[in-house]
Design a protein around this motif. Structure first.
Motif, PDB file in Angstrom:
ATOM      1  N   GLY A  25      59.565  67.796  48.655  1.00  0.00           N
ATOM      2  CA  GLY A  25      60.247  68.949  49.252  1.00  0.00           C
ATOM      3  C   GLY A  25      59.376  70.185  49.314  1.00  0.00           C
ATOM      4  N   ARG A  26      58.602  70.401  48.278  1.00  0.00           N
ATOM      5  CA  ARG A  26      57.726  71.581  48.238  1.00  0.00           C
ATOM      6  C   ARG A  26      56.668  71.523  49.343  1.00  0.00           C
ATOM      7  N   ARG A  47      68.908  58.110  46.047  1.00  0.00           N
ATOM      8  CA  ARG A  47      69.700  59.209  46.591  1.00  0.00           C
ATOM      9  C   ARG A  47      69.525  60.507  45.795  1.00  0.00           C
ATOM     10  N   GLU A  48      69.596  60.375  44.470  1.00  0.00           N
ATOM     11  CA  GLU A  48      69.545  61.555  43.604  1.00  0.00           C
ATOM     12  C   GLU A  48      68.192  62.268  43.729  1.00  0.00           C
ATOM     13  N   THR A  49      67.128  61.470  43.794  1.00  0.00           N
ATOM     14  CA  THR A  49      65.780  62.050  43.899  1.00  0.00           C
ATOM     15  C   THR A  49      65.608  62.771  45.236  1.00  0.00           C
ATOM     16  N   ASP A  55      66.976  69.937  48.182  1.00  0.00           N
ATOM     17  CA  ASP A  55      67.352  71.227  47.581  1.00  0.00           C
ATOM     18  C   ASP A  55      66.113  72.097  47.367  1.00  0.00           C
ATOM     19  N   GLU A  56      65.051  71.464  46.884  1.00  0.00           N
ATOM     20  CA  GLU A  56      63.796  72.200  46.623  1.00  0.00           C
ATOM     21  C   GLU A  56      63.256  72.788  47.935  1.00  0.00           C
ATOM     22  N   ALA A  57      63.219  71.966  48.984  1.00  0.00           N
ATOM     23  CA  ALA A  57      62.703  72.454  50.273  1.00  0.00           C
ATOM     24  C   ALA A  57      63.556  73.612  50.778  1.00  0.00           C
ATOM     25  N   ARG A  58      64.872  73.473  50.677  1.00  0.00           N
ATOM     26  CA  ARG A  58      65.787  74.539  51.143  1.00  0.00           C
ATOM     27  C   ARG A  58      65.578  75.827  50.376  1.00  0.00           C
ATOM     28  N   SER A  59      65.200  75.695  49.088  1.00  0.00           N
ATOM     29  CA  SER A  59      65.010  76.914  48.279  1.00  0.00           C
ATOM     30  C   SER A  59      63.704  77.616  48.656  1.00  0.00           C
ATOM     31  N   LEU A  60      62.841  76.930  49.374  1.00  0.00           N
ATOM     32  CA  LEU A  60      61.511  77.481  49.668  1.00  0.00           C
ATOM     33  C   LEU A  60      61.331  77.915  51.122  1.00  0.00           C
TER      34      LEU A  60
END
Ligand code: TUI
Length: 306
Positions: A25-26, A47-49, A55-60
């Protein structure tokens, strides 16, 4: 190439290749922030990973990014559902036929660009409703088909009326311009982004790409229906030898178990599987993603006069 830029609001008509177990994601967020289409390579994730990576990508980044689903992943059904819930703007797929998922993805408003390496699958997926296709030649790294980019791109372009993104053997503005002349509406690149500051692979993996010449990659696994292009090393040579001796897919899988992880995270350039394309021979330095994209654009403009 304007079509792909407009479709996703991109500054550059460039998708980042799926790159299983590498493009987290980063990293996808860094590509999107730099003006291209970042894509999370969900590879063998569950799925969880993948949820964590999204979520990480969206936060960045607030910019759009996609998810690549590798269809040989046993969790592919779960991931196909998750991307609907998360309403990611783009899904690309690899190593299989995603036909059965397309309707559900469309209901969630997702644009679907499967990777194809033959014109037969391209036509089938256009009929199944794909929004575009990524036509990938065998110059690329990782899982490959038989045809070269020079052959498969114009063949797919002529056979379908949806946008086509060219992939395989592209790491310069000249090659982007060539893809455009072949009829492509955009390009996808992986190897050049492996040699970026932001790419989370081990430094030794990056060094191996800088060192590799264009004929330093080989395709392993052809004899067992699992063709994968990697940089030649001890692992590749022993694998090819075992193949020649008639080893079964199971034996070979046992032998390569964990080899991608060894390359990506441990920097084991001897027994690790260093997936990379033939363009490794053209890549001479590790740069920030933004700089890579600016250079590609500069060269593309210089040769096309745009
Ligand atoms: O998928 C890729 N490249 C990949 S996936 C991957 S993960 C992996 N790791 C270890 C061993 C094997 C794989 C690494 N690199 N590129 C896209 C691509 N898809 N190239 C070719 C294809 C393809 C092949 C067959 C697409 C569809 C297909 O269809 C078969 C069918 O069902 O008709």
């Amino acid at each position: 190439m304007e079509k792909i830029k407009e479709m996703f609001g991109l500054e550059f008509p460039v998708f980042q290749g799926g790159m299983s177990n590498i493009a987290n994601g980063r990293f996808a967020a860094a590509i999107s922030e730099a003006g291209a289409m970042g894509i999370i390579g969900s590879g063998s994730m569950d799925r969880e990973t993948l949820k964590k990576e999204i979520d990480e990508a969206r936060s960045l980044t607030d910019k759009p990014f996609g998810v690549n689903i590798m269809l040989m992943n046993p969790h592919a059904d779960d991931l196909a559902e998750l991307v609907c819930e998360e309403k990611v703007p783009l899904v690309t797929t690899g190593a299989g036929n995603p036909g059965k998922y397309i309707e559900k993805w469309h209901e969630a408003g997702i644009k679907v660009f499967p990777v194809v390496s033959t014109v037969a699958l391209a036509k089938r997926l256009e009929s199944s409703g794909a929004d575009g296709l990524i036509a990938e030649g065998c110059e690329s790294g990782g899982h490959v088909g038989e045809l070269t980019t020079m052959v498969v791109v114009p063949e797919v372009v002529d056979a379908v009326s949806i946008p086509v993104v060219a992939a395989g053997g592209i790491a310069s503005g000249r090659q982007m311009a060539a893809a455009e002349i072949l009829g492509a509406d955009g390009v996808q690149m992986g190897t050049i982004f492996l040699a970026s500051d932001e790419c989370p692979i081990h430094e030794a993996y990056k060094a191996a790409i800088l060192k590799a010449k264009s004929n330093d990659t080989v395709v392993t696994g052809r004899s067992v229906g699992a063709p994968v292009r990697i940089i030649k090393n001890k692992m590749a040579r022993e694998y090819l030898k075992k193949e020649k001796e008639g080893a079964s897919l199971e034996e070979l899988e046992q032998y390569t178990l964990g080899s991608l992880r060894r390359a990506v995270f441990e920097g084991d350039t001897k027994t690790g599987s260093l997936m990379a394309g033939q363009v490794s021979g053209m890549i001479g330095e590790v740069l920030p993603v933004r700089k890579i994209l600016e250079r590609l654009d500069e060269e593309y403009r210089a040769v096309t006069g745009k």
